[in-house]
Scaffold this active site. Structure first.
Site, PDB file in Angstrom:
ATOM      1  CG  ASN A 133    -115.826  50.072 -12.234  1.00  0.00           C
ATOM      2  OD1 ASN A 133    -115.455  50.308 -13.713  1.00  0.00           O
ATOM      3  ND2 ASN A 133    -117.052  49.707 -11.650  1.00  0.00           N
TER       4      ASN A 133
ATOM      5  NE  ARG B 203    -106.192  66.386 -24.171  1.00  0.00           N
ATOM      6  CZ  ARG B 203    -106.692  67.152 -23.192  1.00  0.00           C
ATOM      7  NH1 ARG B 203    -107.904  66.831 -22.969  1.00  0.00           N
ATOM      8  NH2 ARG B 203    -106.121  67.621 -22.842  1.00  0.00           N
TER       9      ARG B 203
ATOM     10  CG  HIS C 266    -122.220  51.656 -15.006  1.00  0.00           C
ATOM     11  ND1 HIS C 266    -122.817  51.952 -13.548  1.00  0.00           N
ATOM     12  CD2 HIS C 266    -123.668  51.658 -15.909  1.00  0.00           C
ATOM     13  CE1 HIS C 266    -123.826  52.021 -13.841  1.00  0.00           C
ATOM     14  NE2 HIS C 266    -124.556  52.330 -15.514  1.00  0.00           N
TER      15      HIS C 266
ATOM     16  NE  ARG D 203    -122.582  56.289 -15.572  1.00  0.00           N
ATOM     17  CZ  ARG D 203    -123.519  56.116 -14.365  1.00  0.00           C
ATOM     18  NH1 ARG D 203    -124.696  56.226 -14.791  1.00  0.00           N
ATOM     19  NH2 ARG D 203    -123.258  55.742 -12.414  1.00  0.00           N
TER      20      ARG D 203
ATOM     21  CG  HIS E  87    -118.180  56.812 -16.926  1.00  0.00           C
ATOM     22  ND1 HIS E  87    -118.659  56.049 -16.123  1.00  0.00           N
ATOM     23  CD2 HIS E  87    -117.337  57.953 -16.467  1.00  0.00           C
ATOM     24  CE1 HIS E  87    -119.217  57.198 -15.024  1.00  0.00           C
ATOM     25  NE2 HIS E  87    -118.081  57.974 -15.794  1.00  0.00           N
TER      26      HIS E  87
ATOM     27  CD  GLU F 256    -121.007  48.172 -11.941  1.00  0.00           C
ATOM     28  OE1 GLU F 256    -120.332  49.787 -12.064  1.00  0.00           O
ATOM     29  OE2 GLU F 256    -120.927  48.231 -11.439  1.00  0.00           O
TER      30      GLU F 256
ATOM     31  CB  THR G 211    -120.803  57.557 -10.201  1.00  0.00           C
ATOM     32  OG1 THR G 211    -120.664  56.546  -9.438  1.00  0.00           O
ATOM     33  CG2 THR G 211    -121.125  58.123  -7.871  1.00  0.00           C
TER      34      THR G 211
ATOM     35  CG  HIS H 256    -120.239  53.109  -5.055  1.00  0.00           C
ATOM     36  ND1 HIS H 256    -120.281  51.868  -6.586  1.00  0.00           N
ATOM     37  CD2 HIS H 256    -120.261  54.201  -5.575  1.00  0.00           C
ATOM     38  CE1 HIS H 256    -120.682  53.339  -7.202  1.00  0.00           C
ATOM     39  NE2 HIS H 256    -120.956  54.443  -6.885  1.00  0.00           N
ATOM     40  CG  ASP H 257    -116.661  56.013  -2.381  1.00  0.00           C
ATOM     41  OD1 ASP H 257    -116.375  56.023  -4.047  1.00  0.00           O
ATOM     42  OD2 ASP H 257    -118.075  56.652  -2.144  1.00  0.00           O
TER      43      ASP H 257
ATOM     44  N   GLY I 167    -112.397  50.793  -8.569  1.00  0.00           N
ATOM     45  CA  GLY I 167    -112.326  51.586  -9.878  1.00  0.00           C
ATOM     46  C   GLY I 167    -112.042  52.926  -9.610  1.00  0.00           C
ATOM     47  CG  HIS I 168    -112.943  57.406  -6.959  1.00  0.00           C
ATOM     48  ND1 HIS I 168    -112.998  58.028  -9.240  1.00  0.00           N
ATOM     49  CD2 HIS I 168    -113.019  57.636  -5.933  1.00  0.00           C
ATOM     50  CE1 HIS I 168    -112.641  59.262  -7.947  1.00  0.00           C
ATOM     51  NE2 HIS I 168    -112.381  59.126  -6.889  1.00  0.00           N
TER      52      HIS I 168
END
Length: 247
Positions: A8, A19, A44, A46, A51, A76, A106, A198-199, A221-222
């Site tokens: 992700n 920036r 994703h 949005r 993002h 997504e 999120t 997720h996580d 991703g994170h």
């Protein structure tokens, strides 16, 4: 069966967007991930473009088409008309539909399948008519998975945030894994393939793969981006792929 890794790129895009500059370049980092064994890329986009930007989507499609034709592009998002058109124009390989409010930081919950079935059936049919695989974001519960299959979904993506939140509590982790296993078993009986996201981390992936042996794909991703600060993007890709291998 070994689950595949879709990287992700949202966190990379979010850093760039701090920036008015073209770096870090999501295309460059997408290329690194695919060069080092990732099976696909996830974005994703949005509505507020905080993002991934809408303009990133065709550029990533072009990267895959030109350099990695066997890789998959997973987009997504909430199924607005604009989002659906974006997915169709980008010839997404997979679309993961999420029930997000645009203001959410999120994704943090799955679809209420019973309440949304009538709306989802038309959306799913529209995407599948274009040859796009459809995955529906789902809570780690067997409830409603029969409806997800009935509206035409190919897969569900289990929201693994509650599991990821147990990083310092082994007892709670086992409880969440039991929920995920129950949901995974139900999905299999319903004929649904299973993704997860997720996580998810290097540390918690092996147990998840053991709980859901038929897991098809994880999108990360994170934690991936956090690890990349220490290990580099290429090595982090390889590390996550190793974490998905059977013990």
């Amino acid at each position: 069966m070994t689950a595949t890794l879709s990287v992700n790129l949202n966190a990379i895009a979010m850093l760039r967007n701090r920036r008015d500059l073209p770096w870090p370049d999501v295309i460059h980092f997408g290329r690194i991930a695919l060069q080092n064994g990732a099976s696909g890329l996830t974005v994703h986009p949005r509505p507020d473009q905080r993002h991934v930007r809408f303009s990133d989507v065709p550029a990533l499609r072009d990267l895959i088409d030109r350099e990695f034709p066997s890789a998959e592009f997973n987009i997504e998002g909430y199924p607005s008309d604009h989002f659906l058109q974006l997915c169709e124009d980008a010839r997404a390989d997979q679309v993961t539909l999420v029930p997000d409010d645009p203001t959410q930081a999120t994704s943090d919950h799955g679809w209420d399948f019973a309440a949304e079935a009538e709306r989802l059936v038309g959306i799913v049919a529209r995407l599948k008519a274009r040859g796009i695989r459809v995955s529906l974001f789902a809570d780690p519960s067997p409830v409603g998975l029969n409806i997800a299959r009935r509206v035409g979904a190919d897969r569900v993506e289990f929201y693994t945030g509650p599991y990821g939140a147990t990083h310092s509590d082994a007892v709670a982790a086992q409880r969440e894994l039991a929920h995920l296993k129950d949901a995974g078993d139900t999905a299999a009986r319903e004929g649904l393939e299973v993704n997860a996201g997720h996580d998810l981390t290097i540390d918690n992936l092996p147990a998840l793969c053991q709980a859901i042996p038929a897991l098809k794909e994880v999108s990360i991703g994170h934690a991936f981006t956090a690890d990349a600060l220490e290990h580099g993007f290429a090595e982090t890709t390889r590390r996550f792929i190793r974490a998905l291998q059977p013990a």
